[in-house]
Design an enzyme around this catalytic site. Structure first.
Site: not given
Ligand code: GLU
Length: 605
Positions: A114, A413, A431, A452, A455, A479-480, A501-502
């Site tokens: 990360r 991402t 990502t 990033e 987030d 993060s997700s 997809g965040g």
């Molecule tokens: N920044 C997001 C995360 O780390 C990922 C972005 C995404 O998946 O579109 O959760």
């Protein structure tokens, strides 16, 4: 969707077997004499498998597998190629999470790669005059740029489990950047979405708006600067970024974003320093583990919330038999389990180097049971739902703290999944955060910097509740990302998957896994199934396939509230079949369809 030009990836002959396509986008045609295969969402065969969103990238991984590289080598090769063809989603200016199954020891390992906040950052990183910055202003700025983790992730993975050197696995991507790839509609439309800000940064405009215009579909897109960056990393190692000239360029760019003064754009500077780059380290850490229907589900531990949140929801769902449920009951329980798990994620998960994160307790069955009992068959929970206290699982319906809504996170991402002929598996999500990251290209280097750090929560969503995701010095934003590997009771791989997809990553992985494990869907159909995403918000998002189905009104009758989301996620996965056979699966339609490949369709080829 992105067709390679004739010269790319020399001499490649890759097997891609289309077994069933369903509503798939038509596969792109083979071009030139190189034998690079059409883009298909499903491939079955031997010698290893690669699944990504892009045919060139999957082909880069297959090229490495074919010549004897292992899954880790191939994953890095695929990721580097995605940095060329998907530069708005991934690249050396970003970060990610790498999950690895080692066939010899039958164990799962992970790398937290990360991005980190500068050592000078504090909780007010995104406050101006005491007020949170507008999200868009924070995104397109130096403030949002974290120390990149992707180069170090590649090096860590190769040093620890790989069999090839960085220079050799970067070569297919280097060639792709130098010789170019064919622009497809997705690349053009993602460029278009970024046009307004790219044109304010002369280096981004020069690279992504050649001649001042959008790249034409069907034209060849080259990135010689990135080819040179890969060449330098291959030759000199990733120290060129963490202690060398590429790093100096990154620091200069973040501290003084190279914006066209005539544009009138305010691109706030960040405070990333050479000390930040020097201090960066990936973290090799144990995965999360959840037992589900006799399987072991392994994923990322914090700083990602992926493993604990998917795991908690699985523990909740494990108390009901989803295989016998109607589709309506299944969706209802999936939505409610997601809602609850997100309430707990928001309260308890942040960077464990800074926050006391009860990861183990979040994954305890006792805690899940204390939350599962909130779910009723004929009623819907109200969001924002208050979190529970995983350390002291209370009686049912007695939440431990005040509710806070889930804060906004961007959605873009890329995820890749790889298996090799020895049975090693990689699930890797990387990502640069938003589509196009910060919008700022490092001059002369051919890659975009991440955003990033957006987030992080800019301010607590509910001032009365501790927010574990506020910025801090050297802290990793929550993060997700949820790259996931599932093992059977003999610790052999069953399936591996992940998605961009965040925050919707978590629900996409959960829905795809339950679709595959409980609902009996073939992996490619579990990936293609229309998605719902509930993240402790009043309305659950539905893709059109569910929005337009009678299931929506059935669910509304018991109190569900929905809104439409045109597209959620872009998953890829691999499944282990018998006797060394692998199945690779990708999206049939989303993002123009993904690219599944195997080394060879027949054993012993
Ligand atoms: N920044 C997001 C995360 O780390 C990922 C972005 C995404 O998946 O579109 O959760």
């Amino acid at each position: 969707m992105r067709r390679p030009v004739a010269r790319n990836l020399s001499g490649l002959a890759v097997a891609a077997v289309m077994v069933t396509v369903g509503a798939a986008a038509p596969p792109s045609s083979t071009t030139g004499a190189t034998g690079t295969p059409p883009k298909v969402p499903l491939a079955v065969g031997y010698g290893g498998a690669v699944s990504s969103v892009d045919a060139d990238a999957s082909a880069a991984g297959i090229e490495v597998l074919r010549r004897g590289g292992n899954a880790v080598d191939a994953a890095v090769a695929t990721a580097a190629a995605l940095g060329v063809t998907e530069p708005y989603s991934a690249g050396v200016g970003g970060g990610g999470y790498f999950v690895y199954y080692d066939a010899k020891t039958r164990q799962v390992h992970t790398i937290d790669g990360r991005e980190t906040a500068p050592l000078t950052a504090d909780s007010g990183l995104f406050l101006e005059n005491g007020k949170p910055l507008a999200f868009g202003d924070a995104v397109t700025s130096g403030l949002s740029v974290g120390t990149p983790g992707t180069p170090a992730t590649w090096q860590t993975a190769l040093d620890t489990w790989g069999s090839e050197r960085l220079g050799s696995v970067l070569r297919p991507a280097q060639k792709l950047a130098r010789d170019g790839f064919t622009v497809d509609p997705t690349f053009r439309s993602q460029t278009e979405g970024n046009q307004a800000r790219f044109k304010d940064f002369p280096d981004s405009a020069k690279l992504f708006l050649p001649g001042g215009a959008l790249p034409v579909v069907g034209s060849t897109f080259k990135n010689p600067d990135l080819a040179r960056t890969y060449e330098e990393l291959g030759r000199d190692g990733v120290g060129a970024i963490y202690r060398g000239d590429i790093g100096d360029d990154i620091v200069r760019t973040v501290n003084k974003p190279p914006v066209d003064p005539a544009s009138g754009r305010v691109a706030r500077p960040g405070k990333l320093s050479v000390e930040d780059l020097k201090a960066y380290g990936t973290k090799l850490q144990a995965p999360t583990k959840t037992s589900y229907r006799g399987l072991g589900v392994y994923s990322m531990a914090p700083s990602s919330s992926g493993g604990t949140t998917v795991g908690e929801a699985l523990n909740i769902l494990g108390r009901t038999d989803l295989s016998k449920a109607t589709q309506e009951q299944y969706l209802h329980r999936y939505i409610e389990a997601s809602r609850i798990a997100f309430a707990d994620r928001g309260r308890w998960v942040g960077d464990p180097a800074f926050e006391d994160v009860p990861a183990k307790d979040l994954l305890s069955q006792r805690f899940a049971d204390s939350r599962a009992c909130l779910i009723k068959d004929d009623a819907v929970l109200t969001s924002p739902l208050a979190p529970g206290d995983p350390r002291h699982p209370g009686a049912c319906g007695k939440p431990g703290d005040k509710a806070a809504p889930t804060t906004f996170e961007g959605e873009n991402t890329t995820h890749l999944t790889v298996a090799d002929k020895w049975g090693n598996v990689v699930a890797y999500t990387l990502t640069i955060e938003s589509t196009g990251g910060s919008g700022i290209t490092v001059p002369g280097r051919g890659f975009l910097l991440n955003n990033e750090l957006t987030d992080f929560s800019f301010a607590p969503a509910n001032p009365a509740v501790h927010d574990p995701n506020l910025p801090g010095p050297g802290k990793r934003p929550r993060s997700s990302i949820s790259p996931t590997i599932v093992l059977d009771r003999h610790n052999q791989p069953v399936v591996a998957l992940g998605s961009p997809g965040g925050a919707t990553i978590i629900t996409t992985v959960l829905q795809t896994l339950t679709g595959f494990v409980d609902r009996g869907l073939p992996l490619v159909d579990a990936i293609a199934a229309p998605r719902a995403s509930q993240r402790n918000a009043a309305a659950t998002e539905l893709e059109p396939g569910l929005w337009n189905s009678p299931l929506r009104s059935d669910l509304e009758k018991i109190g569900h509230v929905f809104k439409q989301n045109p597209e959620i996620g872009a998953a890829t996965g691999v499944q282990r079949l018998k006797n060394g056979e692998w199945l690779a699966a990708a999206e049939k339609v989303r993002r123009g369809g993904g690219s599944a490949m195997v080394v060879t369709p027949a054993p012993g080829d």
